[in-house]
Write an enzyme that holds these catalytic residues in place. Structure first.
Site, PDB file in Angstrom:
ATOM      1  N   HIS A  97      14.169   9.324 -11.498  1.00 17.03           N
ATOM      2  CA  HIS A  97      12.991   8.455 -11.487  1.00 17.03           C
ATOM      3  C   HIS A  97      12.799   7.876 -12.887  1.00 17.03           C
ATOM      4  CE1 HIS A  97       8.458   7.878 -10.596  1.00 17.03           C
ATOM      5  NE2 HIS A  97       9.149   6.967  -9.946  1.00 17.03           N
TER       6      HIS A  97
ATOM      7  N   HIS B 275       0.413   3.560  -4.549  1.00 17.49           N
ATOM      8  CA  HIS B 275       0.490   4.226  -5.850  1.00 17.49           C
ATOM      9  C   HIS B 275       0.846   3.182  -6.903  1.00 17.49           C
ATOM     10  CE1 HIS B 275       4.807   4.048  -4.910  1.00 17.49           C
ATOM     11  NE2 HIS B 275       5.055   4.265  -6.201  1.00 17.49           N
TER      12      HIS B 275
ATOM     13  N   HIS C 297       3.534   2.586  -9.923  1.00 18.25           N
ATOM     14  CA  HIS C 297       4.740   3.004 -10.637  1.00 18.25           C
ATOM     15  C   HIS C 297       4.661   2.407 -12.037  1.00 18.25           C
ATOM     16  CE1 HIS C 297       8.941   4.029 -11.377  1.00 18.25           C
ATOM     17  NE2 HIS C 297       9.034   2.827 -11.956  1.00 18.25           N
TER      18      HIS C 297
END
Length: 417
Positions: free
Chosen positions: A310, A389, A391
């Site tokens: 990630h 969400h 990022h």
């Protein structure tokens, strides 16, 4: 900036990969079931909603992950259901051609071919046949519909469509209502739908739906595009109440009408959200992008990400949450970025870059200067996202692959997360 499709392999919904792919053994069994008819049909409006969920309405999308077009067909499904008669891949076909093949997939596999987006869009079998022209003309599709009109259930539906339109697509030439899609803003809707008076008039006509903040609209909201051109001016001359102080002409300077223009919402209503930003830490000149805890951490390993880990940090927040610039800088990118959905990238005065992805609304433009703590967008779930969400990444360069630890960067600037 070249980030399109690199964040993750584009997966509009992870379940869709299996359900949209026709197996080699099953394709031969499914094809005989394909045929025309309304028993398994869905209206164009429903297919538009599925496309909004799958690809944010990008009928030409091709991120290189093996899924193509607005309804995200795998290549094997496109071929198995006869799509190559129109184009080699779905993203090279027109919207109507993609819907025509989707109708066949719906009959062969059912709504489960789009397990997540079919639920969100209300896709079921047995709806109205879509108003499409996959062969480029309207005669082949228009004539069968006229032949079906005498059916009792069709006649019953006609009067409803003639009164207030059920959806934005029921009126082919003039829209009276608009359904907000992910990434929309009042200014964009006003521009694309040619609303007289711009976003200000559109906001005035839909204030009861939008609320006090014109920057905060949500997917699924229904906005009226009919904006009365005379009504707003008539409300402003209300200062005719001036005759009341007629006994004393000098009373005119009191001007109690002055506060009335404030509700015009020239984006001034943004001040209503400013108190929300106060809890954010800005001790060292930096700000937290949102007021929330951490979800997926930086450098978490996994095959779902192109780099094997990630490249940022996720903050799980509801759609519409205010997103703030973490430091002073200049916007170098603001718009659609494939798997990242709608994103913003800012170059800060210290040479670092910050990225904000999966947004539902943008409030800044490319080239604009921003300050630390300034609201730049609204969070969302656009692009390759499993849910609402933010990022967030920090980079040494503007492009994908130059990431550094975003939390370490914020903490060095005095932000405690």
């Amino acid at each position: 900036m070249a980030v399109r499709g690199r964040h993750r392999r584009y997966q509009p919904s992870r379940i869709n990969r299996a359900s949209l792919t026709a197996a080699a053994g099953g394709a031969g069994m499914a094809l005989p079931l394909i045929g025309a008819g309304d028993a398994h049909a869905a209206s164009t409006d429903v297919w538009e909603k599925v496309a909004a969920c799958e690809s944010s309405h990008n009928w030409r999308i091709n991120t290189g992950n093996g899924y193509f077009g607005g309804l995200q067909f795998s290549q094997s499904t496109w071929e198995a259901y006869g799509g190559t008669r129109y184009a080699p891949r779905a993203d090279l076909a027109t919207r109507d051609q993609q819907i025509a093949i989707a109708e066949k997939v719906l009959k062969g596999q059912g709504p489960g071919a789009w397990p997540v987006c079919s639920v969100r869009a209300g896709l079921t079998r047995g709806g109205d046949a879509p108003d499409i022209a996959p062969n480029g003309g309207r005669k082949p599709d228009a004539e069968p519909k006229k032949a079906q009109q005498p059916k009792p259930h069709r006649q019953a539906e006609r009067p409803k469509a003639q009164t207030p339109p059920v959806s934005p697509t029921t009126v082919p030439t003039v829209r009276e209502m608009y359904t907000v899609e992910p990434g929309d803003s009042l200014s964009r809707i006003a521009r694309d739908e040619h609303v007289t008076g711009g976003w200000q008039r559109l906001y005035e006509s839909n204030r009861s739906v939008v609320g006090d903040d014109p920057d905060l609209i949500f997917p699924g909201q229904r906005l009226s595009l009919r904006t009365p051109t005379t009504a707003p001016p008539k409300t402003r001359p209300q200062p005719q109440a001036a005759p009341k102080p007629a006994p004393e002409a000098k009373v005119e300077p009191k001007a109690p009408e002055a506060p009335k223009p404030k509700p015009r919402a020239e984006h001034v209503s943004k001040t209503a959200t400013k108190p929300v930003s106060k809890p954010q830490s800005r001790t060292g000149g930096l700000s937290a992008p949102v007021s929330a805890g951490i979800g997926t951490p930086y450098r978490k390993a996994g095959s779902a990400w192109s780099r094997g880990y990630h490249t940022g940090v996720d903050f799980p927040v509801p759609t519409g949450t205010s997103v703030k610039a973490v430091a002073n800088g200049k916007v170098v990118s603001a718009g659609w970025a494939g798997a990242y959905g709608y994103q913003i990238v800012i170059r800060h005065d210290d040479g670092r870059y910050s990225q904000y992805a999966h947004l539902s609304a943008l409030t800044v433009r490319e080239g604009q200067r921003v300050s630390s703590g300034q609201r730049i967008a609204r969070s969302g779930s656009t692009g390759n996202s499993s849910g609402p969400h933010l990022h967030f990444e920090v980079r040494t360069g503007p492009g994908y692959g130059s990431d550094i630890d975003p939390l370490a960067y914020l903490r060095r600037g005095g932000v405690s997360i």
